[in-house]
Design a protein around this motif. Structure first.
Motif, PDB file in Angstrom:
ATOM      1  N   LYS A   1       0.856  -1.188   0.000  1.00 32.19           N
ATOM      2  CA  LYS A   1       0.000   0.000   0.000  1.00 32.19           C
ATOM      3  C   LYS A   1       0.892   1.238   0.000  1.00 32.19           C
ATOM      4  CE  LYS A   1      -2.869   1.915   3.479  1.00 32.19           C
ATOM      5  NZ  LYS A   1      -3.823   1.703   4.573  1.00 32.19           N
TER       6      LYS A   1
ATOM      7  N   GLN B   1       0.723   5.250   0.617  1.00 36.50           N
ATOM      8  CA  GLN B   1      -0.108   6.335   1.118  1.00 36.50           C
ATOM      9  C   GLN B   1       0.707   7.619   1.197  1.00 36.50           C
ATOM     10  OE1 GLN B   1      -1.505   4.891   4.899  1.00 36.50           O
ATOM     11  NE2 GLN B   1       0.433   5.185   5.910  1.00 36.50           N
TER      12      GLN B   1
ATOM     13  N   THR C   1      -4.948   6.470  -2.107  1.00 35.66           N
ATOM     14  CA  THR C   1      -3.965   5.455  -1.755  1.00 35.66           C
ATOM     15  C   THR C   1      -3.833   4.520  -2.950  1.00 35.66           C
ATOM     16  OG1 THR C   1      -4.512   5.603   0.582  1.00 35.66           O
ATOM     17  CG2 THR C   1      -3.486   3.559  -0.151  1.00 35.66           C
TER      18      THR C   1
ATOM     19  N   THR D   1      -1.570   0.968  -4.724  1.00 37.25           N
ATOM     20  CA  THR D   1      -0.848  -0.257  -4.391  1.00 37.25           C
ATOM     21  C   THR D   1       0.245  -0.469  -5.434  1.00 37.25           C
ATOM     22  OG1 THR D   1      -2.415  -1.656  -5.589  1.00 37.25           O
ATOM     23  CG2 THR D   1      -2.796  -1.350  -3.217  1.00 37.25           C
TER      24      THR D   1
ATOM     25  N   LYS E   1       3.819  -4.466   7.644  1.00 37.05           N
ATOM     26  CA  LYS E   1       2.458  -4.122   7.208  1.00 37.05           C
ATOM     27  C   LYS E   1       2.356  -3.893   5.700  1.00 37.05           C
ATOM     28  CE  LYS E   1       1.117  -2.021  11.578  1.00 37.05           C
ATOM     29  NZ  LYS E   1       0.714  -0.763  12.245  1.00 37.05           N
ATOM     30  N   ASN E   2       3.495  -3.935   4.995  1.00 38.79           N
ATOM     31  CA  ASN E   2       3.531  -3.686   3.553  1.00 38.79           C
ATOM     32  C   ASN E   2       2.959  -2.318   3.202  1.00 38.79           C
ATOM     33  OD1 ASN E   2       4.900  -5.763   2.259  1.00 38.79           O
ATOM     34  ND2 ASN E   2       3.138  -7.121   2.391  1.00 38.79           N
ATOM     35  N   ILE E   3       3.482  -1.283   3.846  1.00 37.91           N
ATOM     36  CA  ILE E   3       3.033   0.083   3.603  1.00 37.91           C
ATOM     37  C   ILE E   3       4.242   0.984   3.353  1.00 37.91           C
ATOM     38  CG2 ILE E   3       1.878   2.117   4.587  1.00 37.91           C
ATOM     39  CD1 ILE E   3       0.246   0.217   6.328  1.00 37.91           C
TER      40      ILE E   3
ATOM     41  N   THR F   1       4.882   5.043   3.117  1.00 35.47           N
ATOM     42  CA  THR F   1       4.281   6.349   3.340  1.00 35.47           C
ATOM     43  C   THR F   1       5.201   7.409   2.761  1.00 35.47           C
ATOM     44  OG1 THR F   1       3.238   5.561   5.376  1.00 35.47           O
ATOM     45  CG2 THR F   1       3.364   7.956   5.071  1.00 35.47           C
TER      46      THR F   1
END
Length: 86
Positions: A17, A19, A31, A33, A72-74, A76
């Motif tokens: 993800k 963001q 957002t 992916t 968390k596979n994010i 930012t």
């Protein structure tokens, strides 16, 4: 140097993800992916540094931080309004 547009950077497929958090700005963007290999989109064309400017809906922002959370596979992207916007 060509400034990249956030909405055109990533495939919008994958498990990571992406963001965006704006500093001192009320705006927001969708957002997205991506796949981990797409992290290359955050590297300058010279390959020697991360990009530090990006447009969001054609508004120029300075990128001051990238945060990666591998659990968390994010990713930012932290951005602030560019002084070039007036």
């Amino acid at each position: 140097m060509t400034v990249k547009e956030y909405l055109n950077l990533f495939s919008n497929n994958g498990l990571v993800k992406v963001q965006v958090k704006f500093k001192d700005h009320d705006g927001s963007v969708a957002t997205q992916t991506m796949n981990p290999i797409e992290i290359n989109e955050l590297i300058s064309s010279s390959g020697k540094e991360f990009i530090t400017q990006m447009t969001f809906d054609d508004w120029l922002f300075e990128i001051y931080k990238y945060e990666i959370d591998p659990i968390k596979n994010i990713i930012t992207i932290r951005a602030k309004k560019s002084s070039s916007n007036g």
